[in-house]
Design an enzyme around this catalytic site. Structure first.
Site, PDB file in Angstrom:
ATOM      1  N   GLY A  18      28.520 -61.289  33.377  1.00  0.00           N
ATOM      2  CA  GLY A  18      27.956 -61.619  32.068  1.00  0.00           C
ATOM      3  C   GLY A  18      28.780 -62.772  31.488  1.00  0.00           C
ATOM      4  N   ALA A  46      23.708 -58.000  29.846  1.00  0.00           N
ATOM      5  CA  ALA A  46      23.502 -57.844  28.393  1.00  0.00           C
ATOM      6  C   ALA A  46      23.703 -59.191  27.721  1.00  0.00           C
ATOM      7  CB  ALA A  46      24.477 -56.812  27.831  1.00  0.00           C
ATOM      8  N   SER A  47      24.625 -59.980  28.254  1.00  0.00           N
ATOM      9  CA  SER A  47      24.887 -61.301  27.651  1.00  0.00           C
ATOM     10  C   SER A  47      23.603 -62.120  27.618  1.00  0.00           C
ATOM     11  CB  SER A  47      25.942 -62.050  28.458  1.00  0.00           C
ATOM     12  OG  SER A  47      27.127 -61.305  28.511  1.00  0.00           O
ATOM     13  N   GLU A 117      24.803 -63.470   9.089  1.00  0.00           N
ATOM     14  CA  GLU A 117      24.509 -62.120   9.571  1.00  0.00           C
ATOM     15  C   GLU A 117      25.261 -61.114   8.715  1.00  0.00           C
ATOM     16  OE1 GLU A 117      24.982 -61.783  13.824  1.00  0.00           O
ATOM     17  OE2 GLU A 117      23.037 -62.716  14.136  1.00  0.00           O
ATOM     18  N   HIS A 233      22.709 -50.040  16.468  1.00  0.00           N
ATOM     19  CA  HIS A 233      21.991 -51.136  15.813  1.00  0.00           C
ATOM     20  C   HIS A 233      20.841 -50.543  15.028  1.00  0.00           C
ATOM     21  CE1 HIS A 233      19.998 -54.880  14.995  1.00  0.00           C
ATOM     22  NE2 HIS A 233      21.039 -55.522  15.493  1.00  0.00           N
ATOM     23  N   ARG A 279      26.442 -52.753   9.810  1.00  0.00           N
ATOM     24  CA  ARG A 279      25.452 -52.085  10.671  1.00  0.00           C
ATOM     25  C   ARG A 279      25.522 -50.566  10.611  1.00  0.00           C
ATOM     26  NH1 ARG A 279      25.567 -55.771  16.131  1.00  0.00           N
ATOM     27  NH2 ARG A 279      24.421 -57.434  15.145  1.00  0.00           N
ATOM     28  N   HIS A 344      24.137 -49.627  20.626  1.00  0.00           N
ATOM     29  CA  HIS A 344      24.077 -51.072  20.867  1.00  0.00           C
ATOM     30  C   HIS A 344      25.365 -51.637  21.444  1.00  0.00           C
ATOM     31  CE1 HIS A 344      22.810 -55.154  20.346  1.00  0.00           C
ATOM     32  NE2 HIS A 344      23.716 -55.412  19.437  1.00  0.00           N
ATOM     33  N   ARG A 379      32.301 -53.403  15.007  1.00  0.00           N
ATOM     34  CA  ARG A 379      32.254 -54.833  15.333  1.00  0.00           C
ATOM     35  C   ARG A 379      31.499 -55.613  14.265  1.00  0.00           C
ATOM     36  NH1 ARG A 379      28.097 -57.879  19.039  1.00  0.00           N
ATOM     37  NH2 ARG A 379      26.726 -56.341  18.080  1.00  0.00           N
ATOM     38  N   LEU A 385      30.211 -61.923  21.759  1.00  0.00           N
ATOM     39  CA  LEU A 385      30.160 -63.037  22.715  1.00  0.00           C
ATOM     40  C   LEU A 385      31.420 -63.889  22.550  1.00  0.00           C
ATOM     41  CD1 LEU A 385      26.424 -64.211  22.604  1.00  0.00           C
ATOM     42  CD2 LEU A 385      27.604 -63.088  24.499  1.00  0.00           C
TER      43      LEU A 385
HETATM   44  C1  LIG Z   1      19.933 -56.829  23.085  1.00  0.00           C
HETATM   45  C2  LIG Z   1      21.318 -57.280  22.772  1.00  0.00           C
HETATM   46  C3  LIG Z   1      21.535 -58.311  21.865  1.00  0.00           C
HETATM   47  C4  LIG Z   1      22.833 -58.739  21.580  1.00  0.00           C
HETATM   48  N1  LIG Z   1      23.025 -59.783  20.718  1.00  0.00           N
HETATM   49  C5  LIG Z   1      24.284 -60.251  20.523  1.00  0.00           C
HETATM   50  C6  LIG Z   1      24.513 -61.418  19.747  1.00  0.00           C
HETATM   51  O1  LIG Z   1      23.594 -62.045  19.248  1.00  0.00           O
HETATM   52  N2  LIG Z   1      25.794 -61.846  19.592  1.00  0.00           N
HETATM   53  C7  LIG Z   1      26.867 -61.191  20.141  1.00  0.00           C
HETATM   54  O2  LIG Z   1      28.013 -61.631  19.971  1.00  0.00           O
HETATM   55  N3  LIG Z   1      26.663 -60.086  20.895  1.00  0.00           N
HETATM   56  C8  LIG Z   1      25.414 -59.615  21.102  1.00  0.00           C
HETATM   57  N4  LIG Z   1      25.222 -58.510  21.880  1.00  0.00           N
HETATM   58  C9  LIG Z   1      26.378 -57.897  22.532  1.00  0.00           C
HETATM   59  C10 LIG Z   1      26.799 -58.785  23.684  1.00  0.00           C
HETATM   60  O3  LIG Z   1      25.659 -59.313  24.296  1.00  0.00           O
HETATM   61  C11 LIG Z   1      27.603 -58.025  24.717  1.00  0.00           C
HETATM   62  O4  LIG Z   1      28.643 -57.330  24.108  1.00  0.00           O
HETATM   63  C12 LIG Z   1      28.210 -58.986  25.702  1.00  0.00           C
HETATM   64  O5  LIG Z   1      27.205 -59.826  26.210  1.00  0.00           O
HETATM   65  C13 LIG Z   1      28.881 -58.263  26.828  1.00  0.00           C
HETATM   66  O6  LIG Z   1      29.194 -59.204  27.810  1.00  0.00           O
HETATM   67  P1  LIG Z   1      29.966 -58.768  29.098  1.00  0.00           P
HETATM   68  O7  LIG Z   1      30.150 -60.001  29.905  1.00  0.00           O
HETATM   69  O8  LIG Z   1      31.155 -57.994  28.707  1.00  0.00           O
HETATM   70  O9  LIG Z   1      28.964 -57.757  29.839  1.00  0.00           O
HETATM   71  P2  LIG Z   1      27.466 -57.969  30.375  1.00  0.00           P
HETATM   72  O10 LIG Z   1      26.871 -59.194  29.853  1.00  0.00           O
HETATM   73  O11 LIG Z   1      26.757 -56.695  30.183  1.00  0.00           O
HETATM   74  O12 LIG Z   1      27.682 -58.184  31.936  1.00  0.00           O
HETATM   75  C14 LIG Z   1      28.116 -57.117  32.766  1.00  0.00           C
HETATM   76  C15 LIG Z   1      28.175 -57.611  34.193  1.00  0.00           C
HETATM   77  O13 LIG Z   1      28.878 -56.664  34.976  1.00  0.00           O
HETATM   78  C16 LIG Z   1      28.160 -56.401  36.171  1.00  0.00           C
HETATM   79  N5  LIG Z   1      28.543 -55.062  36.620  1.00  0.00           N
HETATM   80  C17 LIG Z   1      28.562 -53.929  35.884  1.00  0.00           C
HETATM   81  N6  LIG Z   1      29.003 -52.904  36.645  1.00  0.00           N
HETATM   82  C18 LIG Z   1      29.239 -53.408  37.879  1.00  0.00           C
HETATM   83  C19 LIG Z   1      29.675 -52.844  39.111  1.00  0.00           C
HETATM   84  N7  LIG Z   1      29.969 -51.516  39.230  1.00  0.00           N
HETATM   85  N8  LIG Z   1      29.799 -53.648  40.186  1.00  0.00           N
HETATM   86  C20 LIG Z   1      29.496 -54.977  40.108  1.00  0.00           C
HETATM   87  N9  LIG Z   1      29.080 -55.553  38.958  1.00  0.00           N
HETATM   88  C21 LIG Z   1      28.952 -54.785  37.866  1.00  0.00           C
HETATM   89  C22 LIG Z   1      26.715 -56.570  35.779  1.00  0.00           C
HETATM   90  O14 LIG Z   1      25.913 -56.769  36.919  1.00  0.00           O
HETATM   91  C23 LIG Z   1      26.828 -57.796  34.878  1.00  0.00           C
HETATM   92  O15 LIG Z   1      26.881 -58.948  35.677  1.00  0.00           O
HETATM   93  C24 LIG Z   1      23.932 -58.085  22.184  1.00  0.00           C
HETATM   94  C25 LIG Z   1      23.716 -57.045  23.094  1.00  0.00           C
HETATM   95  C26 LIG Z   1      22.420 -56.652  23.392  1.00  0.00           C
HETATM   96  C27 LIG Z   1      22.210 -55.538  24.369  1.00  0.00           C
END
Ligand SMILES: Cc1cc2nc3c(=O)[nH]c(=O)nc-3n(C[C@H](O)[C@H](O)[C@H](O)COP(=O)(O)OP(=O)(O)OC[C@H]3O[C@@H](n4cnc5c(N)ncnc54)[C@H](O)[C@@H]3O)c2cc1C
Length: 569
Positions: A18, A46-47, A117, A233, A279, A344, A379, A385
């Site tokens: 992500g 999720a990102s 926001e 959320h 929130r 969320h 949060r 992000l």
């Molecule tokens: C609908 C929605 C809207 C949002 N809007 C916002 C926003 O506008 N602004 C904001 O700041 N935040 C927002 N958020 C929150 C934010 O998107 C997330 O907190 C953030 O993107 C998390 O990023 P990450 O890289 O930690 O994880 P993710 O983006 O979830 O990525 C996780 C990665 O890990 C991999 N993975 C997981 N487990 C394994 C495993 N066992 N083996 C191999 N790979 C694995 C997945 O395949 C993926 O590639 C939102 C969240 C959602 C759900």
């Protein structure tokens, strides 16, 4: 990627692609050979779903101090001030880095456009229409694919950490890669596996958010923090048959109203800021409103009315929301959208320091999987992000111990005397084992939603812990569990999925179920442990904050739960 008879080897392994995993991979010194694992495709995360935007104090009327104050206020006394200051002060550099890579944020003329926001005192949220996450991760992914030092392994599932025999250092991970169950060795492992929303029956998170990194770190013995804090959320689309699609907070920032069946803006009954209250306050207001006004509160909804916003603003700022609502039969220009709260964002996670290092040597965590201290008990919108970027960037300081490859050899030798794995018994009755996995997978999220959702209390929490423990025992008795959970001992050479008699997707189904059971156990137990209400943790039997006893973090390691008082931030 270099391979040997026992494993593949990288300087650094990043688990998760992500925003956190992609940006971390790009920030690591380019002399490192980096392995990047994702369990789906590079652009599925999720990102990629993030809508509202990224907060950064870059407007003329804004300042780092104001952004820090807003973040601390939302965090309800549990933020780490140093971590918050680091995140906010480094935000402009990270945003400039994204701009230089080609991320196209919306602009007003030459200036970056900023929206407001909830609980932000200034308009400071950068966005790209309502698909900000997609705009960011697609550029990050392009950059990653151009880098010769980064080897992407899509559709690869990390099952567990690989540790020294003493369990005091992380040597890599055990994973299913290209149909092979194998050990991947690395000088450092970065967990960037995202959140765990799938443990709840109602969630805005994608299917991949099963808490894998938190569960792996816990089984490995790392310290976790504040797992009871979950942000619900307030406005997820609530239509029979539709996924809980998130209708961004930015919609309320632009002027949308939350109304009841009679068109009344009822949130003002609960908080003077109405729709723009934090929130957790808005989610609880909806929850309480439905409890007292709806015959079936669990399936009820209120309405989000976008009509106070100018139609051209709706079209320009929220094209994706317009489109998804239309797909489900709702014309947002003509009618309000049915919404209710859903899980969320998970504030808790693997404890990390300002360099993203966990309590275990060789193990790092970034993004939603981590607990950096920037979110405290709740949060601030659009800070997550930003956290992915700023704390991913800290990995540019990573230095590997000179002798790290030497640590792998004794570990392999020590395990060479392990008995052979007997595969036949484990897989013979996959069908019946799969039924057990499916039954747990179906029943666990409703249980966690009921016991540890928006409103929690002792009796329900204790009942849920007992049930989860029963399922964990049942799960660990499966022949497949006996085999796969002992894999690190037996993997001198990779085992093909053919030899296992399992499809890689079956290994993933098993692994995700195990992780969901573990994070459910940890989250519900942490919720029972904290006997007060604060931020994203509300106990109806302890409905107020208790600063004297609970201005403290909840720490967990193995089966030990304890609290660590925080200085007033
Ligand atoms: C609908 C929605 C809207 C949002 N809007 C916002 C926003 O506008 N602004 C904001 O700041 N935040 C927002 N958020 C929150 C934010 O998107 C997330 O907190 C953030 O993107 C998390 O990023 P990450 O890289 O930690 O994880 P993710 O983006 O979830 O990525 C996780 C990665 O890990 C991999 N993975 C997981 N487990 C394994 C495993 N066992 N083996 C191999 N790979 C694995 C997945 O395949 C993926 O590639 C939102 C969240 C959602 C759900």
């Amino acid at each position: 990627m270099s391979s040997s008879s026992h494993s593949y080897q990288f300087d650094v392994l990043v688990v998760g692609a992500g925003a956190a995993g992609l940006y971390t991979s790009l920030c690591l010194p380019s002399r490192f050979r980096v392995g990047l694992l994702t369990k789906d495709e590079l652009l599925t995360s999720a990102s990629e779903w993030a809508q509202g935007g990224i907060a950064a104090p870059m407007a003329a009327d804004d300042s780092p101090e104001l952004h820090i104050e807003d973040t601390l206020r939302a965090g309800a006394g549990l933020c780490d001030r140093q971590a918050v200051a680091l995140m906010v002060q480094q935000a402009p550099d990270c945003i400039r880095d994204l701009l230089s890579m080609g991320v196209l944020f919306d602009r007003h003329g030459a200036d970056l456009a900023m929206t407001l926001e909830a609980a932000h005192s200034r308009r400071r949220v950068l966005h790209a229409a309502d698909t900000t996450g997609r705009a960011v991760v697609s550029v990050l992914a392009e950059q990653v694919l151009q880098r010769s030092n980064i080897h992407v392994m899509s559709r690869s599932f990390a099952l567990d950490l690989w540790l020294t025999a003493a369990g005091d250092r992380c040597l890599g991970v055990v994973a299913m890669i290209e149909g092979q169950l194998c050990r991947l060795a690395a000088g450092a492992v970065v967990l960037a596996t995202g959140g765990g929303g799938q443990v709840f029956a109602q969630t805005t998170n994608p299917a991949l958010s099963t808490g894998d990194g938190v569960a792996m770190a816990w089984r490995g013995g790392a310290v976790l923090r504040d797992l009871e804090f979950v942000q619900f959320h307030p406005t997820a689309l609530t239509k029979p048959g539709a996924p809980r699609f998130l209708v961004s907070e930015a919609v309320r920032g632009e002027g949308a109203h939350l109304i009841d069946d009679h068109g009344r803006r009822f949130v003002f009954d609960y908080h003077p800021q109405g729709e723009l209250a934090p929130r957790d306050v808005v989610s609880r207001a909806i929850f309480s409103y439905l409890q007292s006004h709806h015959p079936d509160p669990a399936h009820g909804h209120v309405w989000l009315d976008l009509r106070p916003i100018a139609p051209e603003t709706i079209q320009r700022r929220f094209p994706n929301i317009v489109q998804v609502c239309r797909r489900w039969g709702i014309d947002v220009f003509q009618a309000p959208v049915p919404v209710a709260p859903a899980a969320h964002y998970w504030m808790g996670g693997v404890l990390t320091d300002l360099r993203s290092q966990t309590s275990m040597a060789g193990l790092y965590a970034v993004g939603e999987t981590s607990s950096t201290g920037v979110h405290g008990a709740n949060r601030l919108a659009s800070n997550s992000l930003l956290e992915c970027l700023v704390f991913g960037a800290q990995l540019k300081h990573l230095a590997l111990p000179e002798n790290w490859t030497a640590a792998i050899a004794p570990s392999v030798r020590a395990s060479e005397s392990s008995p052979d794995v007997s595969l036949s018994g484990a897989i013979a009755d996959w069908e019946s084992q799969y039924v057990t996995l499916q039954t747990i997978r179906q029943n666990l999220p409703p249980l966690v939603w009921q016991a540890a959702g928006i409103c929690r209390e002792k009796q329900l929490l204790e009942g849920a812990i007992a049930q989860i423990q029963e399922w964990r025992l049942k799960f660990s008795d499966l022949p497949l569990s006996q085999l796969l959970s002992r894999c690190p001992l037996h993997l001198e050479t990779p085992i093909s999925s053919d030899k296992l008699g399992l499809d890689p997707s079956q290994v993933r189904a098993w692994g995700e179920t195990r992780n969901l059971l573990d994070v459910a156990y940890l989250l519900v137990k942490s919720a029972a442990f904290r006997t007060e209400s604060r931020g994203g943790h509300y106990r109806s039997d302890y409905p107020h904050p208790n600063d004297r006893d609970w201005q403290a973090h909840t720490l967990v390691q193995s089966e030990r739960w304890w609290k660590l008082p925080v200085e007033s931030p």
